[in-house]
Design a protein around this motif. Sequence first.
Motif, PDB file in Angstrom:
ATOM      1  N   LYS A 173       7.578  80.262  29.843  1.00  0.00           N
ATOM      2  CA  LYS A 173       9.011  79.959  29.985  1.00  0.00           C
ATOM      3  C   LYS A 173       9.164  78.621  30.688  1.00  0.00           C
ATOM      4  N   VAL A 174       9.799  77.666  29.992  1.00  0.00           N
ATOM      5  CA  VAL A 174       9.992  76.334  30.554  1.00  0.00           C
ATOM      6  C   VAL A 174      11.438  75.876  30.368  1.00  0.00           C
ATOM      7  N   VAL A 175      11.759  74.778  31.037  1.00  0.00           N
ATOM      8  CA  VAL A 175      13.058  74.130  30.896  1.00  0.00           C
ATOM      9  C   VAL A 175      12.829  72.663  30.577  1.00  0.00           C
ATOM     10  N   ALA A 176      13.786  72.068  29.888  1.00  0.00           N
ATOM     11  CA  ALA A 176      13.684  70.656  29.534  1.00  0.00           C
ATOM     12  C   ALA A 176      15.033  69.987  29.751  1.00  0.00           C
ATOM     13  N   ALA A 177      14.974  68.752  30.256  1.00  0.00           N
ATOM     14  CA  ALA A 177      16.184  67.963  30.486  1.00  0.00           C
ATOM     15  C   ALA A 177      16.335  66.927  29.385  1.00  0.00           C
ATOM     16  N   VAL A 185      22.744  68.921  36.050  1.00  0.00           N
ATOM     17  CA  VAL A 185      22.445  69.693  34.847  1.00  0.00           C
ATOM     18  C   VAL A 185      23.753  70.105  34.194  1.00  0.00           C
ATOM     19  N   GLY A 186      23.862  69.767  32.914  1.00  0.00           N
ATOM     20  CA  GLY A 186      25.046  70.108  32.136  1.00  0.00           C
ATOM     21  C   GLY A 186      24.840  71.380  31.334  1.00  0.00           C
ATOM     22  N   LYS A 187      25.497  71.440  30.183  1.00  0.00           N
ATOM     23  CA  LYS A 187      25.456  72.674  29.389  1.00  0.00           C
ATOM     24  C   LYS A 187      24.132  72.841  28.634  1.00  0.00           C
ATOM     25  N   LEU A 188      23.842  74.091  28.350  1.00  0.00           N
ATOM     26  CA  LEU A 188      22.663  74.443  27.555  1.00  0.00           C
ATOM     27  C   LEU A 188      22.872  73.941  26.126  1.00  0.00           C
ATOM     28  N   ILE A 189      21.878  73.202  25.618  1.00  0.00           N
ATOM     29  CA  ILE A 189      21.939  72.738  24.231  1.00  0.00           C
ATOM     30  C   ILE A 189      21.425  73.844  23.320  1.00  0.00           C
ATOM     31  N   ASP A 190      20.265  74.403  23.688  1.00  0.00           N
ATOM     32  CA  ASP A 190      19.644  75.454  22.882  1.00  0.00           C
ATOM     33  C   ASP A 190      18.437  76.001  23.638  1.00  0.00           C
ATOM     34  N   THR A 191      17.991  77.165  23.227  1.00  0.00           N
ATOM     35  CA  THR A 191      16.713  77.709  23.690  1.00  0.00           C
ATOM     36  C   THR A 191      15.774  77.667  22.501  1.00  0.00           C
ATOM     37  N   ILE A 192      14.725  76.883  22.633  1.00  0.00           N
ATOM     38  CA  ILE A 192      13.747  76.728  21.564  1.00  0.00           C
ATOM     39  C   ILE A 192      12.659  77.780  21.729  1.00  0.00           C
ATOM     40  N   GLU A 193      12.373  78.489  20.663  1.00  0.00           N
ATOM     41  CA  GLU A 193      11.266  79.450  20.630  1.00  0.00           C
ATOM     42  C   GLU A 193      10.248  78.883  19.649  1.00  0.00           C
ATOM     43  N   TYR A 194       9.037  78.612  20.148  1.00  0.00           N
ATOM     44  CA  TYR A 194       8.044  77.955  19.296  1.00  0.00           C
ATOM     45  C   TYR A 194       6.660  78.532  19.558  1.00  0.00           C
ATOM     46  N   ASP A 195       5.936  78.850  18.485  1.00  0.00           N
ATOM     47  CA  ASP A 195       4.573  79.372  18.605  1.00  0.00           C
ATOM     48  C   ASP A 195       3.553  78.257  18.466  1.00  0.00           C
ATOM     49  N   SER A 212       9.014  79.317  25.235  1.00  0.00           N
ATOM     50  CA  SER A 212      10.450  79.571  25.280  1.00  0.00           C
ATOM     51  C   SER A 212      11.035  78.496  26.183  1.00  0.00           C
ATOM     52  N   MET A 213      11.813  77.575  25.598  1.00  0.00           N
ATOM     53  CA  MET A 213      12.256  76.388  26.323  1.00  0.00           C
ATOM     54  C   MET A 213      13.776  76.261  26.302  1.00  0.00           C
ATOM     55  N   ASP A 214      14.393  76.401  27.492  1.00  0.00           N
ATOM     56  CA  ASP A 214      15.826  76.172  27.645  1.00  0.00           C
ATOM     57  C   ASP A 214      16.042  74.674  27.815  1.00  0.00           C
ATOM     58  N   CYS A 215      16.876  74.080  26.961  1.00  0.00           N
ATOM     59  CA  CYS A 215      17.099  72.633  26.968  1.00  0.00           C
ATOM     60  C   CYS A 215      18.540  72.342  27.363  1.00  0.00           C
ATOM     61  N   PHE A 216      18.706  71.528  28.398  1.00  0.00           N
ATOM     62  CA  PHE A 216      20.018  71.240  28.960  1.00  0.00           C
ATOM     63  C   PHE A 216      20.339  69.746  28.907  1.00  0.00           C
ATOM     64  N   TRP A 217      21.615  69.427  28.642  1.00  0.00           N
ATOM     65  CA  TRP A 217      22.087  68.063  28.839  1.00  0.00           C
ATOM     66  C   TRP A 217      22.012  67.781  30.331  1.00  0.00           C
ATOM     67  N   SER A 218      21.603  66.581  30.704  1.00  0.00           N
ATOM     68  CA  SER A 218      21.496  66.197  32.116  1.00  0.00           C
ATOM     69  C   SER A 218      21.812  64.716  32.249  1.00  0.00           C
ATOM     70  N   GLU A 219      22.145  64.322  33.472  1.00  0.00           N
ATOM     71  CA  GLU A 219      22.309  62.904  33.751  1.00  0.00           C
ATOM     72  C   GLU A 219      21.822  62.592  35.155  1.00  0.00           C
ATOM     73  N   VAL A 220      21.431  61.355  35.366  1.00  0.00           N
ATOM     74  CA  VAL A 220      20.896  60.912  36.650  1.00  0.00           C
ATOM     75  C   VAL A 220      22.028  60.838  37.669  1.00  0.00           C
ATOM     76  N   MET A 221      21.776  61.433  38.839  1.00  0.00           N
ATOM     77  CA  MET A 221      22.728  61.347  39.941  1.00  0.00           C
ATOM     78  C   MET A 221      22.221  60.366  41.005  1.00  0.00           C
ATOM     79  N   GLU A 222      20.882  60.351  41.163  1.00  0.00           N
ATOM     80  CA  GLU A 222      20.279  59.524  42.209  1.00  0.00           C
ATOM     81  C   GLU A 222      18.816  59.297  41.847  1.00  0.00           C
ATOM     82  N   ILE A 241      10.666  68.460  18.729  1.00  0.00           N
ATOM     83  CA  ILE A 241      11.291  67.884  17.530  1.00  0.00           C
ATOM     84  C   ILE A 241      12.310  68.836  16.909  1.00  0.00           C
ATOM     85  N   THR A 242      12.157  70.130  17.161  1.00  0.00           N
ATOM     86  CA  THR A 242      13.115  71.092  16.602  1.00  0.00           C
ATOM     87  C   THR A 242      14.503  70.940  17.217  1.00  0.00           C
ATOM     88  N   LEU A 243      14.603  70.225  18.327  1.00  0.00           N
ATOM     89  CA  LEU A 243      15.876  70.023  19.019  1.00  0.00           C
ATOM     90  C   LEU A 243      16.572  68.722  18.614  1.00  0.00           C
TER      91      LEU A 243
END
Length: 133
Positions: A5-9, A66-76, A83-93, A122-124
Motif C-alpha cells: 500500500k503506497v501513496v503518490a503525489a 494534499v488535494g483531492k484523490l485522483i484515483d487508486t491504482i491497483e497494479y500487479d 495499491s496506490m492512492d494518488c492525490f493532487w498536491s502542491e508545494v507549500m514550502e 502510466i495508468t494514471l
Amino acid sequence: MKTVKVVAAVICDSIQDKNKIFATARGYGDFKGGWEFPGGKVEAGETPQEALVREIHEELDTKIKVGKLIDTIEYDYPTFHLSMDCFWSEVMEGHLELKEHEAAKWLTKETIDDVAWLPADITLVDKIKAEMK
C-alpha cells in the motif's frame, strides 16, 4: 501475492490551474531510472494524506498541501500487488530537492508522455491529462 500500500503525489504548479506536474526518476531498485509520481509506503496508523506529507518531506525536503484523490491504482507487478492512492498536491514550502531520485522535471499536458513512466504510474496519465490545462 503480497499487497504493498503506497501513496503518490501528483505535484502541480497550482491545484486550481494544473498547468504542469512534477515527475521523478527512481534512483534505486529494480525500476531505477523509471519515471514516477513521488511518494511511498503508508505506515501503520497513518492516513494516506499523512503518509504522503511525510514521504514528500523525506524524499524532496518539501512541505506539500494534499488535494483531492485522483484515483487508486491497483497494479500487479511480477512479485507483488501495488495499491496506490494518488492525490493532487502542491508545494507549500521548500524547493523539491532530490534526495532519493536521480532526476526530475516539470511536465505539461503536451510533454507528459515524453518520459518512460513505470507501469503502474502510466495508468494514471490519461486521468491527469484530462484535468490539466
